[in-house]
Design a protein around this motif. Structure first.
Motif, short mmCIF file in Angstrom:
data_model
loop_
_atom_site.label_atom_id
_atom_site.label_comp_id
_atom_site.label_asym_id
_atom_site.label_seq_id
_atom_site.Cartn_x
_atom_site.Cartn_y
_atom_site.Cartn_z
N THR A 1 0.93 -1.31 -0.06
CA THR A 1 0.06 0.02 0.17
C THR A 1 0.83 1.15 -0.03
OG1 THR A 1 -1.53 1.30 1.27
CG2 THR A 1 -0.12 0.04 2.48
N LEU B 1 -2.53 -4.80 -8.62
CA LEU B 1 -3.65 -4.84 -7.84
C LEU B 1 -4.37 -6.11 -7.48
CD1 LEU B 1 -5.85 -2.90 -6.45
CD2 LEU B 1 -7.24 -2.98 -8.14
N LEU C 1 -9.05 -4.88 -2.50
CA LEU C 1 -9.46 -3.47 -1.70
C LEU C 1 -9.43 -3.56 -0.31
CD1 LEU C 1 -12.14 -2.07 -4.35
CD2 LEU C 1 -9.77 -1.64 -4.35
N LYS D 1 -9.48 -9.05 -6.23
CA LYS D 1 -9.10 -8.59 -7.30
C LYS D 1 -8.55 -10.01 -8.32
CE LYS D 1 -11.12 -4.76 -7.52
NZ LYS D 1 -12.40 -4.21 -8.40
N THR E 1 -1.78 -4.15 -3.22
CA THR E 1 -0.89 -4.58 -4.58
C THR E 1 0.01 -5.86 -3.95
OG1 THR E 1 0.66 -2.83 -3.97
CG2 THR E 1 -1.14 -2.42 -5.33
N SER F 1 -9.31 0.98 -0.20
CA SER F 1 -7.91 1.49 -0.67
C SER F 1 -7.45 0.40 -1.37
CB SER F 1 -7.19 1.84 0.54
OG SER F 1 -7.84 2.92 1.23
N ASP F 2 -6.63 0.49 -2.36
CA ASP F 2 -5.81 -0.42 -3.34
C ASP F 2 -4.90 -1.27 -2.31
OD1 ASP F 2 -7.07 0.66 -5.54
OD2 ASP F 2 -5.42 1.51 -6.30
#
Length: 332
Positions: free
Chosen positions: A199, A291, A294, A279, A240, A237-238
């Motif tokens: 993040t 990504l 979330l 995702k 990764t 919020s993303d």
């Protein structure tokens, strides 16, 4: 074949070089048949890991009729406290960094956050180049001092029920995860350069190896360690991937909510918990920074956040350790 491994008492310990958070030390040898070098982090902290990168090269002056089959090299890293074996891990070959005349190998051992820096530790490397005898040598090693946070976390009725849940569903999820984390695929090498945080947020609400007391709504309590880092981020919020790898778990779990586990190296996995949406799915191959979900507050959570965890040979290791040049890769 000429004698190999006769240099055991001739290892040269060179000075430490600054590499990330921990100093790196080199052990080198030049012999008639081959040369060997080991780079490792000599003084990590409890809760980190010790990684060793070993390169074995056949010397150019070696008789061309005599070829060392370096691809068949077997090697193990062992960690001792005095004469007691604490842990060990087999080296695996980094094909991309090897050639016909040299082999590069890597391995790592997790270091318990409960271990004391005052204890007498040492490392031993055991190896053989062919089907002949094994040789070994000892490397100096010590733990640096580190103090960990202690905290008490009150849980409401909902989170108390999750924390104390012993249902077959939750027990089955724990068993499934443990089976994944215990899997070591020696040829699954996705990324050896340093990893990145999952993040862009910098606010941390909990740290690795916090000593926690959970205060239940029924008046009881339990103690545990916090196995990762919590980032205080709003829902949505993303999140990764910290490195390239393969998604080996992507599901909704009782305790950790929507969760993803990614395999990066043999025995090394990253875990992402409490997300609101995924995702990726199991079997996907991901890149560093891709990504994967979330953030949210699913499972046992007192508010929106991302829990990021790293496991090496099943044991939790400080995620910050992997954001440095932990494999001593030349690309860093």
């Amino acid at each position: 074949m000429k004698r190999i491994g006769s240099f055991i008492c001739c290892l040269l310990m060179l000075g430490a070089a600054a590499v990330g958070r921990a100093s790196a030390k080199d052990a080198l040898f030049e012999g008639e048949d081959y040369s060997l070098s080991v780079r490792y982090n000599e003084k990590p902290c409890p809760g980190d890991a010790v990684f060793a990168r070993m390169v074995i090269s056949q010397n150019s002056r070696q008789n061309k009729k005599i070829k060392l089959n370096l691809e068949k090299t077997e090697a193990t890293l062992e960690l001792y406290q005095d004469e007691k074996l604490l842990d060990k891990s087999d080296f695996y070959i980094l094909e991309g960094d090897s050639s016909r005349s040299s082999v590069t190998m890597l391995t790592g051992i997790p270091l318990s956050s409960w271990w004391n820096s005052d204890n007498n530790y040492s490392l031993k490397v055991t190896y053989r180049l062919t089907t002949g005898r094994f040789y070994d040598f000892t490397l100096p090693f010590a733990l640096s001092y580190k103090k960990f946070v202690e905290e008490t976390i009150p849980l409401d009725t909902k989170n108390t029920e999750i924390r104390t849940d012993t249902s077959p569903k939750r027990m089955g999820q724990i068993e499934k995860l443990n089976s994944i984390l215990a899997t070591v695929n020696k040829d699954h090498i996705y990324q050896t350069k340093s990893y990145s945080a999952p993040t862009t947020a910098t606010r941390r609400t909990s740290y690795f190896a916090d000593r926690r007391i959970y205060a239940y709504s029924n008046g009881k309590s339990s103690t545990s360690l916090h196995y990762g880092i919590d980032y205080g981020v709003p829902t949505g919020s993303d999140v990764t991937s910290c490195a390239a790898g393969k998604v080996v778990l992507a599901e909704d779990r009782v305790t950790t909510g929507w969760s993803v586990v990614i395999e990066h190296l043999p025995g090394l996995y990253s875990l992402y918990y409490h997300m609101s949406e995924l995702k990726v799915k199991e079997g996907d191959t991901v890149k560093e920074g891709q990504l994967i979900g979330l953030s949210g507050a699913t499972g046992l959570a007192t508010g929106p956040h991302l829990h990021w965890e790293m496991r090496l040979n099943m044991a939790a290791v400080n995620p910050d350790f992997f954001t440095e040049n932990f494999t001593f890769a030349s690309a860093n």
